[in-house]
Design an enzyme around this catalytic site. Structure first.
Site, mmCIF file in Angstrom:
data_model
loop_
_atom_site.group_PDB
_atom_site.id
_atom_site.type_symbol
_atom_site.label_atom_id
_atom_site.label_comp_id
_atom_site.label_asym_id
_atom_site.label_seq_id
_atom_site.Cartn_x
_atom_site.Cartn_y
_atom_site.Cartn_z
ATOM 1 N NE ARG A 91 46.666 38.240 33.533
ATOM 2 C CZ ARG A 91 47.738 38.837 34.019
ATOM 3 N NH1 ARG A 91 48.809 38.995 33.281
ATOM 4 N NH2 ARG A 91 47.760 39.294 35.251
ATOM 5 C CG ASN A 98 45.414 41.241 32.395
ATOM 6 O OD1 ASN A 98 44.569 40.385 32.166
ATOM 7 N ND2 ASN A 98 45.837 41.506 33.611
#
Length: 88
Positions: A18, A36
């Site tokens: 990320r 996520n």
């Protein structure tokens, strides 16, 4: 301007995927978000010039060194006019 919704499959959680995506998106002028999901995948919304979004998606197939991307499912999405790219 184009917008895509992505689901990234593979070893993509716990490997800085990320944070890497945030930096890669900002470097290309792409806006949106990444997060996520409970099933171990990573979800992202990308908005920007078509070539910038396509270049980012191509890079996301590799990701950071510890990631192992198996596949990326993608669909066209509605443009929401995000101001920046964020990890949520």
């Amino acid at each position: 301007m184009t917008s895509r919704h992505l689901i990234v499959h593979g070893t993509v959680q716990g490997v800085f995927y990320r944070d890497w995506t945030v930096a890669a998106a900002r470097n290309r002028g792409v806006t949106g978000w990444v997060r996520n999901r409970q099933d171990g995948t990573v979800e992202a919304r990308l908005e920007g010039e078509e070539d910038a979004v396509e270049t980012l998606i191509a890079a996301m197939h590799e990701g950071p060194p510890s990631a192992r991307v198996e596949r990326i499912d993608q669909n066209e999405a509605q443009t929401d006019g995000f101001a920046s790219f964020e990890r949520i």
